[in-house]
Scaffold this motif. Structure first.
Motif, PDB file in Angstrom:
ATOM      1  N   LEU A 107       0.825  -1.212   0.000  1.00  8.60           N
ATOM      2  CA  LEU A 107       0.000   0.000   0.000  1.00  8.60           C
ATOM      3  C   LEU A 107       0.858   1.260   0.000  1.00  8.60           C
ATOM      4  O   LEU A 107       0.503   2.270  -0.622  1.00  8.60           O
ATOM      5  CB  LEU A 107      -0.922  -0.011   1.222  1.00  8.60           C
ATOM      6  N   ARG A 108       1.986   1.204   0.693  1.00 11.71           N
ATOM      7  CA  ARG A 108       2.880   2.367   0.764  1.00 11.71           C
ATOM      8  C   ARG A 108       3.512   2.657  -0.597  1.00 11.71           C
ATOM      9  O   ARG A 108       3.564   3.823  -1.034  1.00 11.71           O
ATOM     10  CB  ARG A 108       3.966   2.107   1.809  1.00 11.71           C
ATOM     11  N   VAL A 109       3.984   1.624  -1.272  1.00 14.60           N
ATOM     12  CA  VAL A 109       4.605   1.819  -2.584  1.00 14.60           C
ATOM     13  C   VAL A 109       3.552   2.265  -3.597  1.00 14.60           C
ATOM     14  O   VAL A 109       3.823   3.105  -4.463  1.00 14.60           O
ATOM     15  CB  VAL A 109       5.345   0.548  -3.029  1.00 14.60           C
ATOM     16  N   GLU A 110       2.345   1.725  -3.506  1.00 16.44           N
ATOM     17  CA  GLU A 110       1.260   2.205  -4.368  1.00 16.44           C
ATOM     18  C   GLU A 110       1.019   3.698  -4.172  1.00 16.44           C
ATOM     19  O   GLU A 110       0.660   4.412  -5.117  1.00 16.44           O
ATOM     20  CB  GLU A 110      -0.030   1.437  -4.070  1.00 16.44           C
ATOM     21  N   ALA A 111       1.205   4.179  -2.940  1.00 15.55           N
ATOM     22  CA  ALA A 111       1.018   5.601  -2.654  1.00 15.55           C
ATOM     23  C   ALA A 111       2.240   6.431  -3.040  1.00 15.55           C
ATOM     24  O   ALA A 111       2.192   7.664  -2.999  1.00 15.55           O
ATOM     25  CB  ALA A 111       0.721   5.800  -1.158  1.00 15.55           C
ATOM     26  N   GLY A 112       3.338   5.760  -3.390  1.00 16.21           N
ATOM     27  CA  GLY A 112       4.541   6.474  -3.786  1.00 16.21           C
ATOM     28  C   GLY A 112       5.271   7.134  -2.638  1.00 16.21           C
ATOM     29  O   GLY A 112       5.982   8.122  -2.838  1.00 16.21           O
ATOM     30  N   ARG A 113       5.158   6.560  -1.424  1.00 14.41           N
ATOM     31  CA  ARG A 113       5.759   7.155  -0.241  1.00 14.41           C
ATOM     32  C   ARG A 113       7.024   6.401   0.178  1.00 14.41           C
ATOM     33  O   ARG A 113       6.952   5.213   0.501  1.00 14.41           O
ATOM     34  CB  ARG A 113       4.759   7.187   0.911  1.00 14.41           C
ATOM     35  N   PRO A 114       8.170   7.073   0.161  1.00 16.60           N
ATOM     36  CA  PRO A 114       9.398   6.422   0.614  1.00 16.60           C
ATOM     37  C   PRO A 114       9.420   6.243   2.120  1.00 16.60           C
ATOM     38  O   PRO A 114       8.823   7.030   2.864  1.00 16.60           O
ATOM     39  CB  PRO A 114      10.494   7.401   0.167  1.00 16.60           C
ATOM     40  N   ALA A 115      10.113   5.204   2.579  1.00 20.21           N
ATOM     41  CA  ALA A 115      10.260   4.921   4.007  1.00 20.21           C
ATOM     42  C   ALA A 115      11.720   5.066   4.390  1.00 20.21           C
ATOM     43  O   ALA A 115      12.604   4.541   3.693  1.00 20.21           O
ATOM     44  CB  ALA A 115       9.763   3.514   4.332  1.00 20.21           C
ATOM     45  N   PHE A 116      11.959   5.751   5.513  1.00 20.87           N
ATOM     46  CA  PHE A 116      13.333   5.910   5.986  1.00 20.87           C
ATOM     47  C   PHE A 116      13.875   4.541   6.391  1.00 20.87           C
ATOM     48  O   PHE A 116      13.203   3.754   7.045  1.00 20.87           O
ATOM     49  CB  PHE A 116      13.388   6.870   7.171  1.00 20.87           C
ATOM     50  N   GLY A 117      15.112   4.284   5.989  1.00 19.63           N
ATOM     51  CA  GLY A 117      15.715   2.985   6.233  1.00 19.63           C
ATOM     52  C   GLY A 117      15.537   2.023   5.073  1.00 19.63           C
ATOM     53  O   GLY A 117      16.245   1.016   4.988  1.00 19.63           O
ATOM     54  N   ARG A 118      14.602   2.319   4.185  1.00 23.81           N
ATOM     55  CA  ARG A 118      14.393   1.500   2.992  1.00 23.81           C
ATOM     56  C   ARG A 118      14.705   2.303   1.728  1.00 23.81           C
ATOM     57  O   ARG A 118      15.479   1.868   0.884  1.00 23.81           O
ATOM     58  CB  ARG A 118      12.926   1.025   2.928  1.00 23.81           C
ATOM     59  N   ASP A 119      14.064   3.449   1.600  1.00 20.52           N
ATOM     60  CA  ASP A 119      14.171   4.256   0.386  1.00 20.52           C
ATOM     61  C   ASP A 119      15.001   5.520   0.586  1.00 20.52           C
ATOM     62  O   ASP A 119      15.216   6.275  -0.370  1.00 20.52           O
ATOM     63  CB  ASP A 119      12.770   4.643  -0.104  1.00 20.52           C
ATOM     64  N   MET A 120      15.422   5.770   1.794  1.00 19.55           N
ATOM     65  CA  MET A 120      16.293   6.904   2.102  1.00 19.55           C
ATOM     66  C   MET A 120      16.975   6.611   3.429  1.00 19.55           C
ATOM     67  O   MET A 120      16.450   5.894   4.270  1.00 19.55           O
ATOM     68  CB  MET A 120      15.493   8.211   2.170  1.00 19.55           C
ATOM     69  N   ASP A 121      18.179   7.176   3.572  1.00 16.75           N
ATOM     70  CA  ASP A 121      18.941   6.965   4.796  1.00 16.75           C
ATOM     71  C   ASP A 121      19.917   8.114   4.967  1.00 16.75           C
ATOM     72  O   ASP A 121      19.788   9.161   4.313  1.00 16.75           O
ATOM     73  CB  ASP A 121      19.653   5.609   4.788  1.00 16.75           C
ATOM     74  N   GLU A 122      20.930   7.910   5.826  1.00 15.80           N
ATOM     75  CA  GLU A 122      21.860   8.988   6.145  1.00 15.80           C
ATOM     76  C   GLU A 122      22.722   9.404   4.952  1.00 15.80           C
ATOM     77  O   GLU A 122      23.357  10.455   4.983  1.00 15.80           O
ATOM     78  CB  GLU A 122      22.776   8.569   7.315  1.00 15.80           C
ATOM     79  N   SER A 123      22.751   8.604   3.892  1.00 12.83           N
ATOM     80  CA  SER A 123      23.523   8.968   2.702  1.00 12.83           C
ATOM     81  C   SER A 123      22.697   9.754   1.696  1.00 12.83           C
ATOM     82  O   SER A 123      23.235  10.244   0.694  1.00 12.83           O
ATOM     83  CB  SER A 123      24.075   7.707   2.034  1.00 12.83           C
ATOM     84  N   THR A 124      21.400   9.884   1.940  1.00  8.42           N
ATOM     85  CA  THR A 124      20.484  10.490   0.973  1.00  8.42           C
ATOM     86  C   THR A 124      20.420  12.003   1.149  1.00  8.42           C
ATOM     87  O   THR A 124      20.313  12.511   2.268  1.00  8.42           O
ATOM     88  CB  THR A 124      19.063   9.913   1.144  1.00  8.42           C
ATOM     89  N   ILE A 125      20.455  12.724   0.044  1.00 10.86           N
ATOM     90  CA  ILE A 125      20.191  14.165   0.039  1.00 10.86           C
ATOM     91  C   ILE A 125      18.679  14.350  -0.095  1.00 10.86           C
ATOM     92  O   ILE A 125      18.047  13.703  -0.935  1.00 10.86           O
ATOM     93  CB  ILE A 125      20.931  14.851  -1.119  1.00 10.86           C
ATOM     94  N   LEU A 126      18.102  15.209   0.719  1.00 11.12           N
ATOM     95  CA  LEU A 126      16.645  15.383   0.727  1.00 11.12           C
ATOM     96  C   LEU A 126      16.102  15.646  -0.675  1.00 11.12           C
ATOM     97  O   LEU A 126      15.058  15.096  -1.057  1.00 11.12           O
ATOM     98  CB  LEU A 126      16.266  16.523   1.668  1.00 11.12           C
ATOM     99  N   SER A 127      16.796  16.468  -1.449  1.00 16.44           N
ATOM    100  CA  SER A 127      16.289  16.854  -2.771  1.00 16.44           C
ATOM    101  C   SER A 127      16.184  15.672  -3.727  1.00 16.44           C
ATOM    102  O   SER A 127      15.465  15.748  -4.728  1.00 16.44           O
ATOM    103  CB  SER A 127      17.187  17.939  -3.366  1.00 16.44           C
ATOM    104  N   GLU A 128      16.889  14.577  -3.451  1.00 18.69           N
ATOM    105  CA  GLU A 128      16.800  13.392  -4.305  1.00 18.69           C
ATOM    106  C   GLU A 128      15.481  12.657  -4.116  1.00 18.69           C
ATOM    107  O   GLU A 128      15.059  11.909  -4.998  1.00 18.69           O
ATOM    108  CB  GLU A 128      17.947  12.434  -3.987  1.00 18.69           C
ATOM    109  N   THR A 129      14.843  12.833  -2.969  1.00 24.82           N
ATOM    110  CA  THR A 129      13.649  12.063  -2.628  1.00 24.82           C
ATOM    111  C   THR A 129      12.364  12.628  -3.204  1.00 24.82           C
ATOM    112  O   THR A 129      11.341  11.937  -3.202  1.00 24.82           O
ATOM    113  CB  THR A 129      13.486  12.001  -1.100  1.00 24.82           C
ATOM    114  N   GLY A 130      12.386  13.882  -3.649  1.00 25.12           N
ATOM    115  CA  GLY A 130      11.163  14.524  -4.108  1.00 25.12           C
ATOM    116  C   GLY A 130      10.248  14.975  -3.002  1.00 25.12           C
ATOM    117  O   GLY A 130       9.086  15.319  -3.239  1.00 25.12           O
ATOM    118  N   LEU A 131      10.755  15.003  -1.771  1.00 24.52           N
ATOM    119  CA  LEU A 131       9.919  15.339  -0.623  1.00 24.52           C
ATOM    120  C   LEU A 131       9.978  16.812  -0.228  1.00 24.52           C
ATOM    121  O   LEU A 131       9.333  17.214   0.741  1.00 24.52           O
ATOM    122  CB  LEU A 131      10.339  14.497   0.593  1.00 24.52           C
TER     123      LEU A 131
END
Length: 347
Positions: free
Chosen positions: A213-237
């Motif tokens: 349901l989360r992936v259908e909604a297009g919502r990333p989860a911290f620890g799965r789709d973003m982490d301490e190496s991720t730049i916020l602007s890469e996530t589209g958030l």
């Protein structure tokens, strides 16, 4: 089992214990002002009483960044339990709690604000499905708040039912592709409410059905789709997490520089996968022999009729392009832009 959970969540009534998240309470002389320069988003205001004795407020989505713009955590920020006393309740992914606490210890002067993990005394349940509104109306508010009022809440808006230890905060969430309400409730009442919901037929939802349901909604989860190496602007958030009208916050220089430059090297995208087995979460994407991305979350979507995924994709890959997965000659996946209902738009 996950098919039953998924079917209940999109067709009837389901419930999930959000034990993968923690609640932190920030108190002190000036918690809001102290954290204004730490959080990227808007700071919440005290809930307001309207329409008789209904108490309404807003949960703000935000992020915490390093000075280099990399993510420490994403989180939801709301006013604390007492409308008359300034405090903040933070809803944070468990995987980010330790690094967030360490970060806050460095940035918060103890004379102005202190942080305590109150997860054991502040539970969180999510009620899902078309019957979530009517059920919460009856079970939580005794009909005081009707289902239409709950259905009319925008994402992050909440109503408060009860007072003191009996207080339940009912929040509209769009983390999943089905109607859903978060219930912030005291730890003592959380188990009681879980029992009542399951007695009424709510299907307990596990992590696999939730991720569908989360992936259908297009919502990333911290620890799965973003982490301490991720730049916020890469996530589209940024649109949800950044208050562009506020003053300085840690990492703002990087966010603004990327915004003004106009691009990042990679962005989080959706993928429509080819028929066949669902690829692993670290499967690479190719353009010719060159690696141009990797999958972070991949699930089977019954409503889409196949596999879908979230993935980081380099900017030279165009939307609509079909890229091989796993190897240069692997099955191809179509790159799509994420947005509300992205995976269900063509079903």
């Amino acid at each position: 089992m996950r098919s039953e959970e998924y079917a209940a969540a999109i067709g009837e009534l389901a419930v999930r214990d959000r034990s993968e998240r923690s609640r932190l309470l920030v108190t002190g002389r000036a918690p809001v002002e102290t954290l204004r320069g730490v959080f990227t988003g808007k700071m919440p205001s005290a809930p307001q009483t309207s329409h008789g004795d209904d108490v309404k407020g807003i949960v703000e989505y935000s992020a915490v960044l390093t000075a280099k713009g990399r993510m420490v955590a994403d989180l939801r920020v709301m006013w604390g339990p007492d409308p008359e006393e300034e405090s903040l309740l933070l809803d944070v992914p468990d995987v980010a709690v330790e690094s967030l606490m360490e970060h806050l210890r460095r940035y918060l002067p103890p004379r102005l604000a202190t942080v305590e993990n109150v997860s054991e005394s502040a539970g969180l349940l999510t009620v899902l499905g078309p019957e979530s509104g009517p059920t919460v109306s009856r079970l939580v508010t005794d009909g005081h708040v009707d289902a239409d009022a709950l259905a009319g809440l925008e994402e992050g808006e909440f109503l408060v039912s009860g007072t003191g230890q009996d207080q339940i905060r009912i929040v509209r969430t769009c983390e999943v592709a089905t109607p859903a309400l978060d219930l912030f409730v005291s730890g003592d009442r959380s188990a009681e409410l879980w029992g009542k919901l399951t007695d009424l037929g709510a299907e307990p939802v596990g992590v696999e059905a939730w991720d569908m349901l989360r992936v259908e909604a297009g919502r990333p989860a911290f620890g799965r789709d973003m982490d301490e190496s991720t730049i916020l602007s890469e996530t589209g958030l940024e649109g949800r997490a950044v208050d562009s009208a506020k003053g300085c916050y840690t990492g703002q220089e990087i966010v603004v520089r990327i915004r003004d430059r106009g691009h990042v090297n990679r962005s989080l995208r959706g993928l429509f996968l080819a028929d066949g087995p669902i690829p692993p979460s670290d499967a690479e994407l190719f353009q010719g022999d060159r690696v141009v991305g990797h999958i972070t979350s991949a699930v089977e979507s019954p409503r889409h009729g196949g596999g879908i995924a979230l993935a980081y994709v380099r900017r030279e890959v165009a939307l609509g392009e079909r890229v091989p997965v796993g190897s240069p000659d692997g099955p191809r996946a179509e790159v799509r832009e994420l947005g509300s209902g992205w995976a269900l738009a063509l079903t």
